[in-house]
Structure formats: structure tokens, C-alpha cells
Design an enzyme around this catalytic site. Sequence first.
Site, mmCIF file in Angstrom:
data_model
loop_
_atom_site.group_PDB
_atom_site.id
_atom_site.type_symbol
_atom_site.label_atom_id
_atom_site.label_comp_id
_atom_site.label_asym_id
_atom_site.label_seq_id
_atom_site.Cartn_x
_atom_site.Cartn_y
_atom_site.Cartn_z
ATOM 1 N N GLU A 250 0.894 -1.176 0.000
ATOM 2 C CA GLU A 250 0.000 0.000 0.000
ATOM 3 C C GLU A 250 0.919 1.210 0.000
ATOM 4 O O GLU A 250 1.467 1.564 1.038
ATOM 5 C CB GLU A 250 -0.831 0.028 1.275
ATOM 6 C CG GLU A 250 -1.606 -1.222 1.590
ATOM 7 C CD GLU A 250 -2.853 -1.302 0.753
ATOM 8 O OE1 GLU A 250 -3.479 -0.261 0.550
ATOM 9 O OE2 GLU A 250 -3.161 -2.402 0.279
ATOM 10 N N CYS A 284 -2.443 9.054 2.347
ATOM 11 C CA CYS A 284 -2.154 8.564 1.003
ATOM 12 C C CYS A 284 -3.318 8.822 0.060
ATOM 13 O O CYS A 284 -3.157 8.866 -1.136
ATOM 14 C CB CYS A 284 -1.867 7.074 1.057
ATOM 15 S SG CYS A 284 -3.219 6.144 1.784
HETATM 16 P P1 NAD Z 1 8.411 4.854 4.714
HETATM 17 O O1 NAD Z 1 8.423 4.062 3.455
HETATM 18 O O2 NAD Z 1 9.496 5.806 4.957
HETATM 19 O O3 NAD Z 1 8.402 3.868 5.983
HETATM 20 C C1 NAD Z 1 7.395 2.924 6.187
HETATM 21 C C2 NAD Z 1 7.931 1.758 6.987
HETATM 22 O O4 NAD Z 1 8.918 1.071 6.226
HETATM 23 C C3 NAD Z 1 8.602 2.153 8.294
HETATM 24 O O5 NAD Z 1 8.204 1.233 9.294
HETATM 25 C C4 NAD Z 1 10.077 2.008 7.981
HETATM 26 O O6 NAD Z 1 10.854 1.722 9.115
HETATM 27 C C5 NAD Z 1 10.055 0.834 7.039
HETATM 28 N N1 NAD Z 1 11.239 0.715 6.183
HETATM 29 C C6 NAD Z 1 12.034 1.696 5.719
HETATM 30 N N2 NAD Z 1 13.050 1.159 4.970
HETATM 31 C C7 NAD Z 1 12.869 -0.178 4.984
HETATM 32 C C8 NAD Z 1 13.578 -1.279 4.399
HETATM 33 N N3 NAD Z 1 14.665 -1.100 3.663
HETATM 34 N N4 NAD Z 1 13.097 -2.523 4.601
HETATM 35 C C9 NAD Z 1 11.977 -2.722 5.326
HETATM 36 N N5 NAD Z 1 11.280 -1.735 5.921
HETATM 37 C C10 NAD Z 1 11.725 -0.472 5.746
HETATM 38 O O7 NAD Z 1 6.985 5.561 4.749
HETATM 39 P P2 NAD Z 1 6.414 6.584 5.845
HETATM 40 O O8 NAD Z 1 7.122 7.888 5.668
HETATM 41 O O9 NAD Z 1 6.404 5.936 7.183
HETATM 42 O O10 NAD Z 1 4.886 6.741 5.378
HETATM 43 C C11 NAD Z 1 4.468 7.674 4.433
HETATM 44 C C12 NAD Z 1 4.161 6.980 3.109
HETATM 45 O O11 NAD Z 1 3.206 5.956 3.310
HETATM 46 C C13 NAD Z 1 3.539 7.921 2.097
HETATM 47 O O12 NAD Z 1 4.134 7.742 0.827
HETATM 48 C C14 NAD Z 1 2.078 7.482 2.054
HETATM 49 O O13 NAD Z 1 1.420 7.760 0.856
HETATM 50 C C15 NAD Z 1 2.190 6.025 2.313
HETATM 51 N N6 NAD Z 1 0.918 5.476 2.829
HETATM 52 C C16 NAD Z 1 0.170 4.694 2.001
HETATM 53 C C17 NAD Z 1 -1.047 4.174 2.436
HETATM 54 C C18 NAD Z 1 -1.900 3.315 1.532
HETATM 55 O O14 NAD Z 1 -2.852 2.726 2.025
HETATM 56 N N7 NAD Z 1 -1.601 3.205 0.239
HETATM 57 C C19 NAD Z 1 -1.492 4.463 3.736
HETATM 58 C C20 NAD Z 1 -0.701 5.263 4.553
HETATM 59 C C21 NAD Z 1 0.509 5.754 4.090
#
Ligand code: NAD
Length: 478
Positions: A250, A284
Site C-alpha cells: 500500500e 495517502c
Molecule cells: P516509509 O516508506 O518511509 O516507511 C514505512 C515503513 O517502512 C517504516 O516502518 C520504515 O521503518 C520501514 N522501512 C524503511 N526502509 C525499509 C527497508 N529497507 N526494509 C523494510 N522496511 C523499511 O513511509 P512513511 O514515511 O512511514 O509513510 C508515508 C508513506 O506511506 C507515504 O508515501 C504514504 O502515501 C504512504 N501510505 C500509504 C497508504 C496506503 O494505504 N496506500 C497508507 C498510509 C501511508
Amino acid sequence: MATITPRNYIDGAFVDAGSSDLFEIENPATQEVIATAPDTPAAEVDRAVQAAKAAQPAWEKLPPQARATHIRQIAAKIRQNVDRIAQTITREQGKPLGLSTLEVNFTADYMDYMAEWARRIEGEIIASDRPNETIMLFRKPIGVTAGILPWNFPFFLIARKLAPALVTGNTVVIKSSEETPVNAFLFAELMAQTDLPAGVANILSGRGGSTGDALSRHKDVGLISFTGSVATGARIMEAAARNLTRVNLELGGKAPAIVLADADLDLAAKAVYDSRVLNTGQLCNCAERIYVERSVVAEFSEKLAAHMKATTFGDPMADRDVAMGPLINKAGRDKVAALVDKALKDGAEALTGGRIADRKGWHYEPTVLANCTADMAVMRDEIFGPVIPVQAIDSLDEGITLANNSEYGLTSSIFTKSLSAAQQAMRELRFGETYINREHFEAMQGFHAGRRKSGIGGADGKHGLYEYTETHVVYMQG
Ligand code: NAD
């Protein structure tokens, strides 16, 4: 409020950080450090996955209705602790208390909703080409599932990963975002007060490159359900590829809203506004680029600007009535500022806002940008902040073409009184969701799924539930 020190919840017990590195959690409204949490190393991730693996066969053997009872117990605990959880979310993530309270209640409702599926998980019986044969398709659990979470709706997203996994007979390891581990720890505390068997649900704190990466490349994880950015989604997919682990992603969005000249402009302006200030625009799904028919673009933009000008913002713990809190951190705030600055340089006009707020914390002024054009980054890149860029269009066809011309494909909307315009939008918008004459916000019984770089697979409803199953077809003769 007393300091809470998050600990990992593994195999039914809380574990001290030991020699794990610790990281600090900051209140984004005040920049005050409110807690430290462990950056869980690979060996501890493995222990959590092994606990989930060991617990899974017995959990799968329970009738679904018994599994649902456990999920409902957790929901009941959540309802008994709404205020404490909501305050924690507000302190570490920055959303207003009213919205945090809504998030907590919604989380409990979501757990109950997914528990209701226990009696509705269905297979199929398929006609055979042979005499005396029955072909049966079963939906079975995958095994150990992993949930990797963002920070924007941190408490709800635990339920969105955990509840469908558990009701279908999987066990789960959740990793919270490094921005918001405290509320996840409270979730674990509540689970620990129920009689959920040890190992069925484990919650870890940690950074992405360490804990998240170890979970993504673990060979005993059968499905990684991830919510977050496109860049991280791609990295997780790469890590998962080694073991051919399934992924459910997502990801980000850049949702278009098309406003036609015949629309109820008051309704349209309010709907776009509401979804844009909610969680300070850090959603999002909310409208991120607005295409308005030229004959009404000035009138519509003024209505939008009036709403944004009247928006109160600040520290939601100090002032419980603010409509908007801060952005999550400095990087988030600076990204918003850079996109707006560039748009202003390239010819956009700020009808209101357009600058970093002059106060402590990562606040940005609610902003409406007029005269935007399709080549501006503010119309292409995810802003994730309280900024609404508006572009004039000359026809519905042009609006749909611009809307579809995006690497994102999560949500979209159209405001019109014309049935045929609405139907054309339904046919031609290439998005996972389209909202007609209302704000962007999905229902738990729908299916929240993005196209293109907005994701793979989806969440919620029957289709989201079945993402946590795999099929088993049995041919029985005799
Ligand atoms: P992010 O991708 O920076 O981090 C999300 C998670 O991924 C965190 O727990 C982080 O620690 C982990 N992560 C980071 N690098 C990783 C790796 N190499 N391997 C495994 N895990 C890793 O995102 P964010 O800043 O926390 O959230 C914002 C983003 O989320 C926005 O782009 C937003 O659009 C999206 N979002 C999407 C939805 C949806 O339903 N489509 C819902 C909410 C948020």
C-alpha cells in the site's frame, strides 16, 4: 503524561532492549524527546518470526469463530483505553486529539469487523469432468505474515494488518514505524491482557534498514504486508524476491480531484478541504491536485482559500481545538516547503499560506496554490502536507487525461451534477478508487488498492481478507 518506554512483544512476553541500539522519539509539535525505543536487531527479529511460526499450526486448528473471539477481546481492551492511546498518538505523531480518538475507535471497529468474517470465509466446489469426483477449493492461511507500518495512522494500521491475518489463521509479526513505536507498544500491552496464545501476534520496534530489512528477507515469512512510500516498497520487494515471499504493498498517492462547472462548488470546496487538513494532509488517499473547469476556477479557489485561511493549527496537546497539528518531522516539513517554493518560482500564486509557520515544531501554513500547471513538481510529486494546488482545465476529457497521467493510481474524485460526466469518469479514471461528489476516504468494507506505483494488492473487505489466504484445491474421487 508519564514517559512510556516501548519494549518488544515477542512470544507473549515483553523483552528489554538489552544491547539493542536505542533511538529517540520526538513530539513533532514541540520537538521535545518523549521516549526512546529499541532498534531491534536481526537475531531478535528471527526470534519473533520463530515464535510466530511455532504458534501458527495450533492457531490455524482453532475454529475461525474462536480466533474471532480473541480479536474481539483485543477490540474491547482498546475501547477501555481510548483516551490513553489517543493521547499517545497525538504526542508522538501530532494529529489533533479528536482525530486520534477517532483513529482508536475506528481501530476497535475494524477489529470487530474483521472478526465478523470468521463465519464467512468460503471456499468453492467446482464441477468435475469425471464421474464420482468432487473438486473443492479451500482458502487456507499462508503461515507467518509480517506487517511493516508507516507513522500516519499508526494505531489503525496495526489492526489493518493484524486482524485479517489472525482471523484467517495466520500468525503475525508487526514492525511499527520508528517515528511512532509508543502506540504500538500500548497495542501489545492490551493484547498481553487477553488470553491470546503466545507467539500468535508479536510487535517489534525498529528502523527500516535494520529491523524492517531483517523481517523482509526472513525465509519463514510467507507474506509481507507493507504500507509506506514507493521507494521503500521497491526495496522490500527486492528483499522479498530472494525467498519469493508474497508482498502486499500500500504505497503513495497523488490523488486528483476534478471539479466541473456544474458542480456544487460549496460541497466540492469543503470536501477537498476536509481531506486536505485531516492529519495535516499526511494521507495517502486525500486530494493532492485539483483540476477545475476554467469558468469556475477563480470562484472555487476562493472558496477553498477561505476554508484554509480559517484553519487553526498548533500543538494539539496544548490547544485541544486546533484543526491541524504539525508535520511528522523536519524532513516532511522541508519537503512541503521545497515543493511550494519551486511552484511559486515557476508561476503559481499562493492564495493563502505558502510558507513555514513561525512557531516551534514542524508546522506549515495551510496553503492554496492557484495557476498551477502540469509540469510543476507540486502537481506530480506526493506533497503529504496541507497544500492544495489548483490547475484550470477546459474540458472533462482534459481533466481525465491529466488525472491518469501519473505514476500513482490510488484514489481519485469528480464533482459534477451530470450523470454522464460521472459515468465517463467511472469508465475512464484508472485508479483503485473513485469518489463522486464526496471526500476521498475509504470504508472498511470496500477494497483499498492502488494501481501503478501506488501498490500491489490491497486491504479491507472480502478482497483484502483473502489476500491473507492461499488456495488449496482437492480432487476427491470415489
Ligand atoms: P516509509 O516508506 O518511509 O516507511 C514505512 C515503513 O517502512 C517504516 O516502518 C520504515 O521503518 C520501514 N522501512 C524503511 N526502509 C525499509 C527497508 N529497507 N526494509 C523494510 N522496511 C523499511 O513511509 P512513511 O514515511 O512511514 O509513510 C508515508 C508513506 O506511506 C507515504 O508515501 C504514504 O502515501 C504512504 N501510505 C500509504 C497508504 C496506503 O494505504 N496506500 C497508507 C498510509 C501511508
